[in-house]
Design a protein around this motif. Structure first.
Motif, PDB file in Angstrom:
ATOM      1  N   GLN A 136       0.833  -1.206   0.000  1.00 59.30           N
ATOM      2  CA  GLN A 136       0.000   0.000   0.000  1.00 59.30           C
ATOM      3  C   GLN A 136       0.869   1.259   0.000  1.00 59.30           C
ATOM      4  O   GLN A 136       0.605   2.209  -0.728  1.00 59.30           O
ATOM      5  CB  GLN A 136      -0.921   0.011   1.228  1.00 59.30           C
ATOM      6  CG  GLN A 136      -1.880  -1.145   1.301  1.00 59.30           C
ATOM      7  CD  GLN A 136      -2.983  -1.015   0.265  1.00 59.30           C
ATOM      8  OE1 GLN A 136      -3.522   0.065   0.047  1.00 59.30           O
ATOM      9  NE2 GLN A 136      -3.320  -2.115  -0.376  1.00 59.30           N
ATOM     10  N   THR A 137       1.914   1.245   0.828  1.00 57.67           N
ATOM     11  CA  THR A 137       2.836   2.382   0.881  1.00 57.67           C
ATOM     12  C   THR A 137       3.594   2.500  -0.430  1.00 57.67           C
ATOM     13  O   THR A 137       3.759   3.615  -0.962  1.00 57.67           O
ATOM     14  CB  THR A 137       3.824   2.211   2.051  1.00 57.67           C
ATOM     15  OG1 THR A 137       3.071   2.074   3.259  1.00 57.67           O
ATOM     16  CG2 THR A 137       4.770   3.382   2.160  1.00 57.67           C
ATOM     17  N   GLY A 144       3.311   9.187  -6.524  1.00 55.81           N
ATOM     18  CA  GLY A 144       3.851  10.503  -6.201  1.00 55.81           C
ATOM     19  C   GLY A 144       3.456  11.079  -4.851  1.00 55.81           C
ATOM     20  O   GLY A 144       3.681  12.257  -4.610  1.00 55.81           O
ATOM     21  N   MET A 145       2.868  10.279  -3.982  1.00 53.63           N
ATOM     22  CA  MET A 145       2.492  10.801  -2.665  1.00 53.63           C
ATOM     23  C   MET A 145       3.727  10.864  -1.758  1.00 53.63           C
ATOM     24  O   MET A 145       4.572   9.987  -1.802  1.00 53.63           O
ATOM     25  CB  MET A 145       1.451   9.899  -1.996  1.00 53.63           C
ATOM     26  CG  MET A 145       0.092   9.954  -2.600  1.00 53.63           C
ATOM     27  SD  MET A 145      -1.051   8.962  -1.585  1.00 53.63           S
ATOM     28  CE  MET A 145      -2.588   9.329  -2.377  1.00 53.63           C
ATOM     29  N   ASN A 146       3.771  11.917  -0.933  1.00 49.81           N
ATOM     30  CA  ASN A 146       4.828  11.974   0.073  1.00 49.81           C
ATOM     31  C   ASN A 146       4.386  11.171   1.300  1.00 49.81           C
ATOM     32  O   ASN A 146       3.290  10.617   1.332  1.00 49.81           O
ATOM     33  CB  ASN A 146       5.191  13.427   0.424  1.00 49.81           C
ATOM     34  CG  ASN A 146       4.025  14.191   1.027  1.00 49.81           C
ATOM     35  OD1 ASN A 146       3.136  13.630   1.661  1.00 49.81           O
ATOM     36  ND2 ASN A 146       4.035  15.504   0.825  1.00 49.81           N
ATOM     37  N   HIS A 147       5.239  11.129   2.328  1.00 51.43           N
ATOM     38  CA  HIS A 147       4.931  10.309   3.507  1.00 51.43           C
ATOM     39  C   HIS A 147       3.645  10.768   4.193  1.00 51.43           C
ATOM     40  O   HIS A 147       2.807   9.942   4.574  1.00 51.43           O
ATOM     41  CB  HIS A 147       6.101  10.339   4.493  1.00 51.43           C
ATOM     42  CG  HIS A 147       5.840   9.548   5.735  1.00 51.43           C
ATOM     43  ND1 HIS A 147       5.762   8.172   5.725  1.00 51.43           N
ATOM     44  CD2 HIS A 147       5.596   9.933   7.014  1.00 51.43           C
ATOM     45  CE1 HIS A 147       5.498   7.739   6.953  1.00 51.43           C
ATOM     46  NE2 HIS A 147       5.396   8.787   7.746  1.00 51.43           N
ATOM     47  N   PHE A 148       3.479  12.072   4.354  1.00 47.48           N
ATOM     48  CA  PHE A 148       2.291  12.599   5.030  1.00 47.48           C
ATOM     49  C   PHE A 148       1.024  12.241   4.263  1.00 47.48           C
ATOM     50  O   PHE A 148       0.038  11.793   4.839  1.00 47.48           O
ATOM     51  CB  PHE A 148       2.409  14.123   5.198  1.00 47.48           C
ATOM     52  CG  PHE A 148       1.234  14.737   5.893  1.00 47.48           C
ATOM     53  CD1 PHE A 148       1.107  14.641   7.278  1.00 47.48           C
ATOM     54  CD2 PHE A 148       0.241  15.395   5.179  1.00 47.48           C
ATOM     55  CE1 PHE A 148       0.018  15.197   7.928  1.00 47.48           C
ATOM     56  CE2 PHE A 148      -0.846  15.949   5.817  1.00 47.48           C
ATOM     57  CZ  PHE A 148      -0.958  15.859   7.202  1.00 47.48           C
ATOM     58  N   GLN A 149       1.034  12.445   2.945  1.00 50.94           N
ATOM     59  CA  GLN A 149      -0.131  12.099   2.124  1.00 50.94           C
ATOM     60  C   GLN A 149      -0.420  10.601   2.177  1.00 50.94           C
ATOM     61  O   GLN A 149      -1.579  10.194   2.239  1.00 50.94           O
ATOM     62  CB  GLN A 149       0.103  12.536   0.669  1.00 50.94           C
ATOM     63  CG  GLN A 149       0.133  14.030   0.474  1.00 50.94           C
ATOM     64  CD  GLN A 149       0.606  14.403  -0.931  1.00 50.94           C
ATOM     65  OE1 GLN A 149       1.433  13.707  -1.521  1.00 50.94           O
ATOM     66  NE2 GLN A 149       0.077  15.507  -1.450  1.00 50.94           N
ATOM     67  N   MET A 151       0.282   8.511   4.622  1.00 51.20           N
ATOM     68  CA  MET A 151      -0.291   8.179   5.929  1.00 51.20           C
ATOM     69  C   MET A 151      -1.755   8.611   6.019  1.00 51.20           C
ATOM     70  O   MET A 151      -2.610   7.848   6.459  1.00 51.20           O
ATOM     71  CB  MET A 151       0.518   8.836   7.050  1.00 51.20           C
ATOM     72  CG  MET A 151       1.894   8.241   7.234  1.00 51.20           C
ATOM     73  SD  MET A 151       1.885   6.490   7.595  1.00 51.20           S
ATOM     74  CE  MET A 151       1.499   6.517   9.311  1.00 51.20           C
ATOM     75  N   MET A 152      -2.052   9.850   5.640  1.00 47.96           N
ATOM     76  CA  MET A 152      -3.402  10.390   5.830  1.00 47.96           C
ATOM     77  C   MET A 152      -4.424   9.798   4.853  1.00 47.96           C
ATOM     78  O   MET A 152      -5.587   9.620   5.220  1.00 47.96           O
ATOM     79  CB  MET A 152      -3.396  11.919   5.677  1.00 47.96           C
ATOM     80  CG  MET A 152      -2.693  12.634   6.791  1.00 47.96           C
ATOM     81  SD  MET A 152      -3.456  12.311   8.388  1.00 47.96           S
ATOM     82  CE  MET A 152      -2.139  11.556   9.282  1.00 47.96           C
ATOM     83  N   ASN A 153      -4.015   9.512   3.643  1.00 51.05           N
ATOM     84  CA  ASN A 153      -4.973   9.073   2.619  1.00 51.05           C
ATOM     85  C   ASN A 153      -5.026   7.570   2.394  1.00 51.05           C
ATOM     86  O   ASN A 153      -6.026   7.065   1.881  1.00 51.05           O
ATOM     87  CB  ASN A 153      -4.659   9.760   1.281  1.00 51.05           C
ATOM     88  CG  ASN A 153      -4.803  11.259   1.368  1.00 51.05           C
ATOM     89  OD1 ASN A 153      -5.729  11.768   1.996  1.00 51.05           O
ATOM     90  ND2 ASN A 153      -3.881  11.985   0.757  1.00 51.05           N
ATOM     91  N   VAL A 154      -3.959   6.849   2.770  1.00 51.96           N
ATOM     92  CA  VAL A 154      -3.912   5.420   2.462  1.00 51.96           C
ATOM     93  C   VAL A 154      -3.809   4.569   3.729  1.00 51.96           C
ATOM     94  O   VAL A 154      -4.632   3.676   3.961  1.00 51.96           O
ATOM     95  CB  VAL A 154      -2.730   5.107   1.500  1.00 51.96           C
ATOM     96  CG1 VAL A 154      -2.649   3.619   1.212  1.00 51.96           C
ATOM     97  CG2 VAL A 154      -2.864   5.899   0.211  1.00 51.96           C
ATOM     98  N   ILE A 155      -2.819   4.841   4.555  1.00 56.88           N
ATOM     99  CA  ILE A 155      -2.502   3.950   5.675  1.00 56.88           C
ATOM    100  C   ILE A 155      -3.448   4.138   6.857  1.00 56.88           C
ATOM    101  O   ILE A 155      -4.028   3.165   7.363  1.00 56.88           O
ATOM    102  CB  ILE A 155      -1.036   4.139   6.118  1.00 56.88           C
ATOM    103  CG1 ILE A 155      -0.079   3.919   4.950  1.00 56.88           C
ATOM    104  CG2 ILE A 155      -0.709   3.225   7.290  1.00 56.88           C
ATOM    105  CD1 ILE A 155      -0.141   2.542   4.340  1.00 56.88           C
ATOM    106  N   ILE A 156      -3.610   5.366   7.332  1.00 55.12           N
ATOM    107  CA  ILE A 156      -4.426   5.608   8.536  1.00 55.12           C
ATOM    108  C   ILE A 156      -5.878   5.158   8.362  1.00 55.12           C
ATOM    109  O   ILE A 156      -6.426   4.514   9.272  1.00 55.12           O
ATOM    110  CB  ILE A 156      -4.349   7.093   8.965  1.00 55.12           C
ATOM    111  CG1 ILE A 156      -2.932   7.451   9.393  1.00 55.12           C
ATOM    112  CG2 ILE A 156      -5.339   7.413  10.075  1.00 55.12           C
ATOM    113  CD1 ILE A 156      -2.437   6.728  10.625  1.00 55.12           C
ATOM    114  N   PRO A 157      -6.536   5.440   7.228  1.00 51.39           N
ATOM    115  CA  PRO A 157      -7.923   4.939   7.104  1.00 51.39           C
ATOM    116  C   PRO A 157      -8.027   3.407   7.220  1.00 51.39           C
ATOM    117  O   PRO A 157      -8.965   2.894   7.820  1.00 51.39           O
ATOM    118  CB  PRO A 157      -8.350   5.407   5.710  1.00 51.39           C
ATOM    119  CG  PRO A 157      -7.515   6.607   5.442  1.00 51.39           C
ATOM    120  CD  PRO A 157      -6.189   6.321   6.100  1.00 51.39           C
TER     121      PRO A 157
END
Length: 192
Positions: A136-137, A144-149, A151-157
């Motif tokens: 997923q990461t 092109g997502m950075n680490h913050f994006q 985490m917030m859009n893929v991993i945390i949900p």
């Protein structure tokens, strides 16, 4: 005077029902607020604990992240490894003695429950994040997502779904643990 069990129950509820309801309300308020604040603390700490080190990061950035992670590891270990009753006494009486801070038992109770819950939730969040497939990461980085994006859009949900049961468990634990705060004069259901 009542002679049956239910007679005593009705008698006690009639005499002391308002006091018991007040205590129950305070207990629930402390448990809800402590759980919410603890979850927020745990979310931040859990995310910071899982920040990856990139090969192209500067040595200063790597050192700063590693130092922050070690500091947060110490916070988690200390607050998970000591009883809440000890934490309450150290925060309430220690702040008064060492720093001359005269806080109310209510504020100290909210503070202690929040930081205690935050330590447990940090490990829950960290575990939830690590339970997500690394693909997923990699996929998020590939588009092109950075680490913050990421985490917030893929991993945390996805991780949130895995940690919801533990949030409920921590809420139940907080309801039970409010009784130990009577050592600092916090009047919850048990104390009432």
């Amino acid at each position: 005077m009542p002679t049956t069990f239910f007679g005593w129950v009705f008698f006690l509820m009639e005499e002391y029902g308002s006091v018991l309801l007040t205590g129950a309300g305070v207990t629930l308020l402390l448990a809800v607020v402590g759980t919410i604040l603890g979850c927020l603390i745990g979310l931040v700490v859990g995310i910071i604990q899982t920040i990856p080190m990139e090969d192209n990061d500067s040595a200063a950035k790597k050192a700063a992240i590693k130092a922050l992670q070690r500091l947060l590891d110490a916070y988690v270990e200390i607050f998970r490894g000591t009883p809440m009753i000890v934490q309450a006494m150290v925060v309430y009486y220690g702040a008064m003695s060492v720093f001359n801070i005269d806080m109310s038992p209510m504020f100290a109770g909210f503070f202690v429950v929040s930081i205690n819950t935050g330590a447990y939730m940090a490990e829950t969040v960290r575990g939830g994040i690590l339970s997500i497939d690394p693909g997923q990461t990699e996929g998020a980085k590939a588009i092109g997502m950075n680490h913050f994006q990421t985490m917030m859009n893929v991993i945390i949900p996805q991780a949130f779904r895995n940690i919801i049961p533990q949030i409920g468990n921590n809420f139940i634990i907080n309801i039970k643990d409010t009784s130990v705060l009577s050592v600092i004069g916090f009047a919850d259901l048990f104390f009432m």
